[in-house]
Scaffold this motif. Structure first.
Motif, mmCIF file in Angstrom:
data_model
loop_
_atom_site.group_PDB
_atom_site.id
_atom_site.type_symbol
_atom_site.label_atom_id
_atom_site.label_comp_id
_atom_site.label_asym_id
_atom_site.label_seq_id
_atom_site.Cartn_x
_atom_site.Cartn_y
_atom_site.Cartn_z
ATOM 1 N N VAL A 128 0.665 -1.249 -0.143
ATOM 2 C CA VAL A 128 0.010 0.151 -0.099
ATOM 3 C C VAL A 128 0.732 1.311 -0.120
ATOM 4 O O VAL A 128 1.445 1.542 0.912
ATOM 5 N N VAL A 129 1.100 1.883 -0.973
ATOM 6 C CA VAL A 129 1.714 3.136 -1.110
ATOM 7 C C VAL A 129 0.890 4.408 -0.609
ATOM 8 O O VAL A 129 -0.436 4.647 -1.079
ATOM 9 N N VAL A 130 1.400 5.137 0.156
ATOM 10 C CA VAL A 130 0.954 6.313 0.890
ATOM 11 C C VAL A 130 1.619 7.716 0.419
ATOM 12 O O VAL A 130 2.742 7.628 0.758
ATOM 13 N N ILE A 131 1.167 8.287 -0.524
ATOM 14 C CA ILE A 131 1.468 9.454 -0.953
ATOM 15 C C ILE A 131 0.780 10.647 -0.155
ATOM 16 O O ILE A 131 -0.182 11.049 -0.360
ATOM 17 N N GLN A 132 1.696 11.020 0.971
ATOM 18 C CA GLN A 132 0.772 11.854 1.961
ATOM 19 C C GLN A 132 1.068 13.321 1.842
ATOM 20 O O GLN A 132 2.193 13.835 1.492
ATOM 21 N N PRO A 133 -0.052 14.081 2.061
ATOM 22 C CA PRO A 133 0.059 15.544 2.047
ATOM 23 C C PRO A 133 0.751 16.115 3.484
ATOM 24 O O PRO A 133 0.611 15.385 4.441
ATOM 25 N N LEU A 145 -5.903 9.517 8.030
ATOM 26 C CA LEU A 145 -6.593 8.502 8.797
ATOM 27 C C LEU A 145 -7.958 8.883 9.212
ATOM 28 O O LEU A 145 -8.970 8.060 9.284
ATOM 29 N N ASP A 146 -8.255 10.211 9.232
ATOM 30 C CA ASP A 146 -9.680 10.770 9.421
ATOM 31 C C ASP A 146 -10.518 10.380 8.260
ATOM 32 O O ASP A 146 -11.582 10.207 8.400
ATOM 33 N N ASP A 147 -9.920 10.309 7.258
ATOM 34 C CA ASP A 147 -10.614 10.060 6.090
ATOM 35 C C ASP A 147 -10.947 8.540 5.683
ATOM 36 O O ASP A 147 -11.440 8.015 4.853
ATOM 37 N N GLY A 148 -10.568 7.776 6.825
ATOM 38 C CA GLY A 148 -10.821 6.387 6.739
ATOM 39 C C GLY A 148 -9.939 5.286 6.234
ATOM 40 O O GLY A 148 -10.360 4.287 5.822
ATOM 41 N N ILE A 149 -8.590 5.704 6.044
ATOM 42 C CA ILE A 149 -7.760 4.644 5.217
ATOM 43 C C ILE A 149 -7.705 3.235 6.127
ATOM 44 O O ILE A 149 -7.428 2.197 5.217
ATOM 45 N N LEU A 150 -7.929 3.343 7.206
ATOM 46 C CA LEU A 150 -7.604 2.335 7.802
ATOM 47 C C LEU A 150 -8.937 1.202 7.639
ATOM 48 O O LEU A 150 -8.589 -0.208 7.650
ATOM 49 N N ASP A 151 -9.925 1.541 7.156
ATOM 50 C CA ASP A 151 -11.071 0.995 6.894
ATOM 51 C C ASP A 151 -11.227 0.575 5.349
ATOM 52 O O ASP A 151 -11.741 -0.468 5.072
ATOM 53 N N ARG A 152 -10.617 1.478 4.798
ATOM 54 C CA ARG A 152 -10.770 1.549 3.308
ATOM 55 C C ARG A 152 -9.878 0.777 2.339
ATOM 56 O O ARG A 152 -10.000 0.248 1.292
ATOM 57 N N PHE A 153 -8.513 0.547 3.209
ATOM 58 C CA PHE A 153 -7.606 -0.185 2.637
ATOM 59 C C PHE A 153 -7.050 -1.199 3.157
ATOM 60 O O PHE A 153 -7.384 -1.496 4.584
ATOM 61 N N HIS A 155 -4.990 -3.465 5.766
ATOM 62 C CA HIS A 155 -4.477 -3.043 7.048
ATOM 63 C C HIS A 155 -3.137 -3.473 7.078
ATOM 64 O O HIS A 155 -2.618 -4.565 6.730
ATOM 65 N N PRO A 156 -2.177 -2.490 7.560
ATOM 66 C CA PRO A 156 -0.758 -2.826 7.495
ATOM 67 C C PRO A 156 -0.521 -3.766 8.687
ATOM 68 O O PRO A 156 -0.937 -3.889 9.736
ATOM 69 N N ASP A 157 0.578 -4.577 8.219
ATOM 70 C CA ASP A 157 1.352 -5.310 9.114
ATOM 71 C C ASP A 157 2.795 -4.688 9.370
ATOM 72 O O ASP A 157 3.173 -5.175 10.604
ATOM 73 N N ARG A 340 0.747 4.015 15.031
ATOM 74 C CA ARG A 340 -0.103 3.906 16.146
ATOM 75 C C ARG A 340 -1.391 3.799 16.152
ATOM 76 O O ARG A 340 -2.118 2.840 16.866
ATOM 77 N N ASP A 341 -2.211 4.206 15.200
ATOM 78 C CA ASP A 341 -3.760 4.328 15.010
ATOM 79 C C ASP A 341 -3.906 2.641 14.461
ATOM 80 O O ASP A 341 -5.029 2.168 14.694
ATOM 81 N N SER A 342 -2.995 2.254 13.540
ATOM 82 C CA SER A 342 -3.287 0.831 13.116
ATOM 83 C C SER A 342 -2.815 -0.396 14.051
ATOM 84 O O SER A 342 -3.010 -1.572 14.076
ATOM 85 N N GLY A 343 -1.743 -0.137 15.028
ATOM 86 C CA GLY A 343 -1.146 -1.017 15.885
ATOM 87 C C GLY A 343 -0.072 -1.793 15.188
ATOM 88 O O GLY A 343 0.422 -2.594 15.704
ATOM 89 N N ALA A 344 0.477 -1.535 13.964
ATOM 90 C CA ALA A 344 1.476 -1.957 13.197
ATOM 91 C C ALA A 344 2.689 -1.491 13.655
ATOM 92 O O ALA A 344 2.820 -0.392 14.206
ATOM 93 N N PRO A 345 3.851 -2.213 13.628
ATOM 94 C CA PRO A 345 5.222 -1.865 13.988
ATOM 95 C C PRO A 345 5.651 -0.846 12.930
ATOM 96 O O PRO A 345 5.235 -0.858 11.622
#
Length: 382
Positions: A128-133, A145-153, A155-157, A340-345
Motif C-alpha cells: 500500500v503506497v501512501v503519498i501523504q500531504p 486517517l480521519d478519511d478512513g484509510i484504515l477501513d478502506r484499504f 490493514h498494515p502489518d 499508532r492508529d493501526s497497531g502495526a510496527p
C-alpha cells in the motif's frame, strides 16, 4: 521502458506546492502508480494518494512518502531551482521550495514501486503506497486517517518510511526505539495595553513582555531539564506592532517544543506555561495569556524486531559499513500516526543526500554546520 527518475525529480523540484495544496504533485504520483498497474485512489485527506498492489498471499506493507514543500525562497542556484510562490494559511504570498527533500521522497517511492512491480515474482503480499500531504504542518497523516484509510484499504502489518538527510550519500541511518522527537507547536498571545510611544508609563508594553518571556523560556532547558535528557524550546516567530511610536496592545509568539517521550513532554509543557503566565503577571498584564496548541506530533519510535530485520536487509544490500545508528533526531514527523492508529510496527530510516567527499572534508575541518546545508535551508540540494 523505465521511468526517468532524474527527470521526475527535477520536475517536482521546479514545481513545489505547499501543504494541502499538492494537487499537481499528487496527480503526477497517481499517474505513475496507475501506469505501473496499481489500484489508485486520489483526494484522500484532501490531496493524498493511495496506491494498492496485491501480489498474492502474504503480509501488507504500507510504504509512505510525503510530498509537500516549504514556504522558503530557494537560493541553491541550481538550473532546476524553484521560482514558485504560493499563499500560506495566513494569506501571505511566499516563496516555495522543496527545502526538506519531499520531492526526493516521491521520486524514490515511484522508483521503488517500479522495481517491486518488475520483480513481483520474487515476493508475495500487498504493498500500500501512501503519498501523504502536509507533513510540514504535522497534519497530513491525521487527515488521511480521519478519511478512513484504515477501513478502506488493506490493514498494515508494518509501516515503512524514510527521509533524505545531510548524511553522506550511500549511508543509511536507522536505530531501534526513539528515532525522532515528539513535538508540540504553540501559539501564545500576550495581552498588554497599547498607547503612545512617548507615554510608556500609561501602557503595559507587550513587546517588553514578549522579550522577557523569550529570554526566560531559554532557561527551561538549560536550568530545569536534566542534562542527560534531550529537549528543545524554540521561539520561531514573534509579531507585534505597526509603527515605531505606537505601543501595541498584543504580541504573538509561536513556539516549537521537542522531547523524546511523553513523560518529558508533560514536564516541559508545564514549565513553559508557568514561565509564560508568570512573566505576564510580572508585567502587570490585565488579561491572562492565550496559549493555543497548533499541532502535536508523537515521538517516532521504531519497533526493535522490525528494525533489526530492516537493518539486516540494508546491510545485505549495501554493505555493513553503510548502515549506522544516527542517534535521536530532534526533528519530528507525523508518520508514526499510521503505526499508532493501526497497531502495526514502524521502521523509519534516513538516507544520505550529501556529497561524500565534501562531507568528509567538512567533517575533518569541523565545519559541517557551515558547509553542509540541512533540511529546511534555502540551500538544501540533495
Amino acid at each position: 521502458m523505465s521511468i526517468d527518475l532524474e527527470a521526475l525529480y527535477t520536475d517536482l523540484h521546479r514545481h513545489p506546492e505547499l501543504s494541502f495544496q499538492e494537487t499537481r504533485t499528487a496527480g503526477i504520483a497517481a499517474a505513475h502508480l496507475r501506469d505501473l498497474g496499481l489500484e489508485v485512489h486520489e483526494g484522500i485527506g484532501i490531496t493524498g494518494v493511495i496506491g494498492v498492489f496485491a501480489n498474492g498471499a502474504g503480509p501488507t506493507a504500507w510504504l509512505r512518502a510525503d510530498m509537500d514543500a516549504l514556504p522558503v525562497t530557494e537560493e541553491t542556484g541550481l538550473p532546476y531551482a524553484s521560482t514558485a510562490t504560493g499563499v500560506d494559511p495566513d494569506g501571505h504570498t511566499v516563496g516555495v521550495m522543496h527545502a526538506c527533500g519531499h520531492d526526493m521522497h516521491v521520486t524514490a517511492m515511484i522508483g521503488a514501486v517500479e522495481r517491486l512491480v518488475a520483480e513481483r515474482d520474487q515476493w508475495q503480499g500487498t504493498v500500500v503506497v501512501v503519498i501523504q500531504p502536509a507533513e510540514e504542518y504535522g497534519a497530513g497523516a491525521r487527515a488521511m486517517l480521519d478519511d478512513g484509510i484504515l477501513d478502506r484499504f488493506p490493514h498494515p502489518d508494518i509501516v515503512l518510511g524514510q527521509h533524505v538527510t545531510p548524511l553522506p550519500v550511500g549511508t543509511i541511518g536507522v536505530r531501534p526505539g526513539p528515532q525522532m522527537s515528539a513535538s508540540d507547536g504553540l501559539q501564545v498571545v500576550l495581552h498588554g495595553r497599547g498607547g503612545h510611544g512617548s507615554r510608556p508609563h500609561a501602557t503595559i508594553d507587550p513587546i517588553v513582555l514578549a522579550a522577557a518571556t523569550i529570554m526566560r523560556l531559554q532557561t527551561v532547558v538549560s536550568r530545569e531539564v536534566d542534562p542527560h535528557d534531550l529537549a528543545v524550546v524554540t521561539v520561531g516567530s514573534i509579531h507585534s506592532g505597526t509603527k515605531n511610536n505606537i505601543i501595541p496592545p498584543d504580541a504573538t509568539l509561536q513556539l516549537s517544543l521537542r522531547y523524546p517521550d511523553d513523560q518529558l513532554r508533560t514536564k516541559v509543557l508545564e514549565k513553559v506555561e508557568r514561565v509564560i503566565r508568570a512573566e505576564a503577571m510580572a508585567s502587570g498584564a490585565e488579561r491572562e495569556p492565550e496559549i493555543t496548541t497548533l499541532h502535536t506530533l508523537p515521538a517516532t519510535i521504531n519497533d526493535e524486531d522490525a528494525t533489526a530485520r530492516a537493518a539486516a536487509a540494508f546491510q545485505s544490500a549495501f554493505g555493513e559499513q553503510a548502515v549506522i545508528d544516527p542517534g535521536l533526531f530532534t526533528g519530528s514527523e507525523d508518520v508514526s500516526w499510521f503505526a499508532r492508529d493501526s497497531g502495526a510496527p514502524l521502521v523509519f530510516w534516513f538516507w544520505g543526500g550529501a556529497d561524500p567527499a565534501v562531507f568528509a572534508a567538512s567533517a575533518a575541518a569541523g565545519t559541517l554546520d557551515h558547509d553542509i546545508p540541512t533540511n529546511h535551508s534555502p540551500f538544501f540540494a540533495p
